[in-house]
Design a protein around this motif. Structure first.
Motif, PDB file in Angstrom:
ATOM      1  N   ARG A   7      26.706 -15.790  34.355  1.00  0.00           N
ATOM      2  CA  ARG A   7      26.896 -14.675  33.822  1.00  0.00           C
ATOM      3  C   ARG A   7      26.614 -13.525  35.090  1.00  0.00           C
ATOM      4  N   GLN A   8      25.855 -14.005  36.082  1.00  0.00           N
ATOM      5  CA  GLN A   8      25.423 -13.372  37.394  1.00  0.00           C
ATOM      6  C   GLN A   8      26.846 -13.559  38.500  1.00  0.00           C
ATOM      7  N   LEU A  51      27.417  -7.161  30.554  1.00  0.00           N
ATOM      8  CA  LEU A  51      26.549  -6.506  31.331  1.00  0.00           C
ATOM      9  C   LEU A  51      25.232  -6.267  30.381  1.00  0.00           C
ATOM     10  N   LYS A  92      21.585  -5.722  31.424  1.00  0.00           N
ATOM     11  CA  LYS A  92      21.776  -4.567  32.086  1.00  0.00           C
ATOM     12  C   LYS A  92      22.243  -3.237  31.573  1.00  0.00           C
ATOM     13  N   THR A 133      31.506  -7.235  35.779  1.00  0.00           N
ATOM     14  CA  THR A 133      30.226  -7.699  36.571  1.00  0.00           C
ATOM     15  C   THR A 133      30.276  -7.811  38.082  1.00  0.00           C
TER      16      THR A 133
END
Ligand SMILES: Nc1ncnc2c1ncn2[C@@H]1O[C@H](COP(=O)(O)OP(=O)(O)O)[C@@H](O)[C@H]1O
Ligand SMILES: [Mg+2]
Lengths: 259, 453
Positions: free
Chosen positions: A93-94, A119, A124, A167
């Motif tokens: 997911r990063q 996010l 985040k 992202t």
């Protein structure tokens, strides 16, 4: 195309001798066979091959959705290491965005909520402004409060693109993103992907079996029987279709050579 | 179509386990108690024993019919709803609503026949145990011999079959009313409006329950155990009324808990709130048995506990030995109800959660870690358990307070809180364990495979 760019700093994806074997019993299937390649950041690459050639397996291994049986995968210089699903998810997911044939939006969330979800999941702040700006970009600025079931297939896929972009990932992987769409919606989706590459410097890796879809990419890598069977720069639908017919010949010949 | 029903049964045994289980248990209980009628009809049975036996059989049989009917409707509705796509497909290839309905009823009938047939042997044994229990506690004369015959078989089979078929008809009507397109989308976009009929029924049940509560205080003050006649029913009717309002209650509780869940639960809390909001109907289906279980079990057990602690009342028309029979009855009804409620809670939640496998997969592909998925499901379970326990407790009040008032003059009963704690924890544990157990299993499948259905 493969393997000439390994040293480049702007390398988005690198596979080193990746193999994937399904099943361990009497007849294991070698879906990926010693695949090595490197893709520069800011490129749009199509992966093509006949059905069963290992395209989806390639995508899943490259994107950390599945573990290769052997070999190493680097995304944006960071190695994808085996670990728990939680660890892999955090890695993905990063760095990775996904677009699937079946859209895979969450049915209970609105368009905007679907887009901000990655996010939020990463802990985040859900940047609404940015999400809305991206949704406007894909032509859905007036649909942010709708649920997926209220949208057409093409619209849902555009939401999925917005979700993948939000992202700002190192690479976006798309598996047959136009497979469930009519040709008009398909063109819109492909143009949006190409635009993400040209204008935002995104890296897109798209699996497809459609020569027209592949012609939107900067280059095409052909897979046959789990191996890389060549590549093509600046493809057109005609040149890709031509190569695919020959690939068909190669595949029918292969078993005679086989393991 | 009956052939299709049987074939369909064979291929999806899993979906029918809960329906089968409720029919089987229902048939066993009803048959065992109906055997008391056979026993009462035997030679050399005195009048008192005969009356005890007959009352037991009729009361439990009657409640059995209601409970099995409810259980069948609930389990069948679920299994049909999960096959919405298949139903739509059948319709799109030309099956008329009547044919689809006949298939659903046919399936239920087939399951009922098998369940009732298999229940005969266990019911014979259970009926014998029941008679021994009644004899050991001197409620029925020692010499009476056990009978298991026409009454047991006809009532047992009849009630089960009747409940199954009428349950299936209700289910089929609902299923076939949906248009093909609606059937496909109903799964994702649910409207949470309650039908007029349902609202009216809910209000009627609440009113009956309230009426029983008022009668308890008005008519049976200082009349001892006589007050159970109305007090016992009060929580049952009131809980049914509340259970029918489940969609509204789910929304109310969600509105209250939304803030805290988002604040404390982070992203999982946020997703849980969205899911509960968008799936009111699913949640309501699971909430109903939790309310019924909590409400009726608390009401009945506290009523008995108040009775046991209270001094004998001068005005009672019921002799002591009969009072004991009533106690046995209370425990049997609560025991029966608890088992059914547990089956329904587990079935509804496990089915609903398993059905979300694809959605969980999509969520994982969007970046959810397995702990995030589980904590989301856990928080949904908390909403459910909280709503079920809260409204179940409210449902029990209409029995407990009036009975306590009538029997002791005090509104609040002076008995142990232990029973309540036990009931509430059972409800909470059942709810959470079902949700989380099913979710854990659902996310064991790799995400890519889970969405590829
Ligand atoms: N989960 C799996 N288990 C066993 N074999 C699989 C699995 N997934 C794919 N395969 C096999 O691996 C090969 C490549 O499949 P896939 O990557 O899906 O090809 P493509 O996407 O090009 O059609 C095929 O022979 C397929 O049958
Ligand atoms: Mg594929």
């Amino acid at each position: 195309m493969p393997e000439h760019d390994i040293t480049s700093a702007a390398e988005a994806l690198r596979l080193v001798q990746v193999s994937k074997t399904y099943g361990t019993g009497d007849n294991p299937v070698r879906a990926l066979d010693d695949v090595s390649l490197s893709l520069a950041a800011g490129t749009f690459t199509a992966i093509m091959g006949p059905s069963g050639s290992g395209k989806s397996t390639f995508l899943q291994c490259a994107a950390g959705l599945d573990q290769p049986t052997a070999g190493r995968v680097f995304i944006d210089g960071a190695e994808l290491t085996g670990g728990s699903e939680t660890a892999l998810t955090k890695f993905r997911r990063q760095r990775i965005g996904f677009i699937f044939q079946q859209f895979n939006l969450l049915p209970t969330l609105t368009v905007l909520q679907n887009v901000t979800l990655p996010l939020r999941l990463a802990g985040k702040r859900a940047d609404r402004k940015r999400a809305i700006a991206i949704l406007e970009r894909v032509g859905l600025g007036d649909r942010i409060g709708h649920r997926p079931a209220e949208l057409s297939g093409g619209q849902q896929q555009r939401v999925a693109i917005a979700r993948a972009l939000v992202t700002n990932p190192s690479a976006i992987f798309a598996d047959e993103p136009t497979g469930a769409l009519d040709s008009r919606s398909a063109r819109t989706v492909l143009s949006l992907l190409a635009e993400a590459v040209r204008e935002f410097g995104q890296t897109v890796v798209m699996v497809t079996h459609d020569p027209v879809a592949a012609s939107y990419a900067d280059s095409v890598i052909f897979l046959a029987d789990g191996r890389i069977a060549g590549s093509l720069d600046r493809p057109t639908a005609e040149t890709v279709a031509e190569r695919m017919t020959h690939l068909g010949d190669a595949v029918t010949l292969r078993p005679a050579v086989g393991e | 179509m009956f052939g299709l029903a049987v074939r369909s049964l064979r291929h999806r045994t899993g979906g029918f386990v809960a329906s089968f289980l409720s029919m089987f248990l229902g048939a066993t209980v009803v048959m065992a108690f109906a055997a008391l009628l056979d026993t009462a009809g035997g030679s050399g049975v005195d009048d008192v024993s005969e009356e005890t036996l007959t009352t037991m059989a009729l009361v439990v049989g009657g409640w059995g019919l209601v409970i099995v009917l409810f259980a069948v409707i609930s389990t069948m509705t679920l299994s049909v709803r999960q096959r919405a796509g298949e139903m739509a497909l059948l319709k799109s290839i030309g099956a008329t609503p009547f044919q689809v309905g006949r298939m659903i009823v046919g399936e239920a009938a087939a399951v009922a026949v098998v369940a009732a047939a298999l229940a005969i042997l266990p019911a014979m044994g259970a009926g014998r145990l029941l008679l021994e229990l009644l004899q050991n506690t001197d409620q029925v004369a020692e010499g009476i011999s056990y009978g298991f015959g026409t009454a047991a078989l006809s009532i047992g089979l009849g009630v089960t079959f009747l409940a199954a078929v009428s349950g299936a008809i209700v289910t089929a009507r609902r299923a076939t009313k949906q248009r093909a397109k609606e059937a496909m989308t109903a799964v994702t976009v649910e409207q949470a409006r309650m039908s007029r009929k349902r609202v009216i029924a809910a209000i009627a049940f609440l009113a009956i329950g309230l009426n029983c509560a008022i009668l308890t205080v008005a008519l049976f003050d200082d009349k001892g155990i006589d007050a159970m006649q109305t007090a016992g029913q009060a929580s049952i009717w009131f809980s049914i009324g509340l259970a029918l309002f489940a969609p509204v209650l789910v929304r109310a509780v969600t509105a209250v808990l939304a803030g805290p869940l988002r604040l404390l639960g982070g992203i999982s809390g946020y997703l849980a709130v969205e899911n509960v909001r968008r799936r009111t109907q699913h949640m309501a289906g699971a909430l109903m048995p939790i309310i019924l279980f909590t409400g009726i079990a608390t009401g009945t057990l506290y009523m008995q506990s108040i009775e046991n602690a209270a001094p004998p009342a001068a005005g009672s028309s019921i002799p002591a030995d009969e009072a004991q029979a009533i106690e046995t009855l209370n425990f049997v009804v609560v025991g029966m109800l608890s088992v059914f409620a547990a089956i329904l809670v587990i079935n509804t939640l496990v089915a609903a959660t398993t059905y979300r496998r694809r959605e969980f997969g999509q969520q994982r592909l969007a970046g959810s870690t397995p702990p995030q998925v589980l904590s989301m499901v856990g928080m949904e379970g908390v909403v459910l358990a909280a709503a079920g326990v809260l409204f179940g407790s409210i449902g029990s009040i209409v029995t407990v307070f009036p009975y306590s008032l009538a029997r002791t003059g005090e509104l609040l009963p002076d008995t142990t809180i232990g029973i309540y704690v036990g009931i509430v924890s059972t409800a909470a544990v059942l709810t959470l364990a079902s949700c989380l157990g099913a979710a854990r299993k659902a996310i064991r499948v790799p995400a890519v495979q889970a969405v590829a259905v």
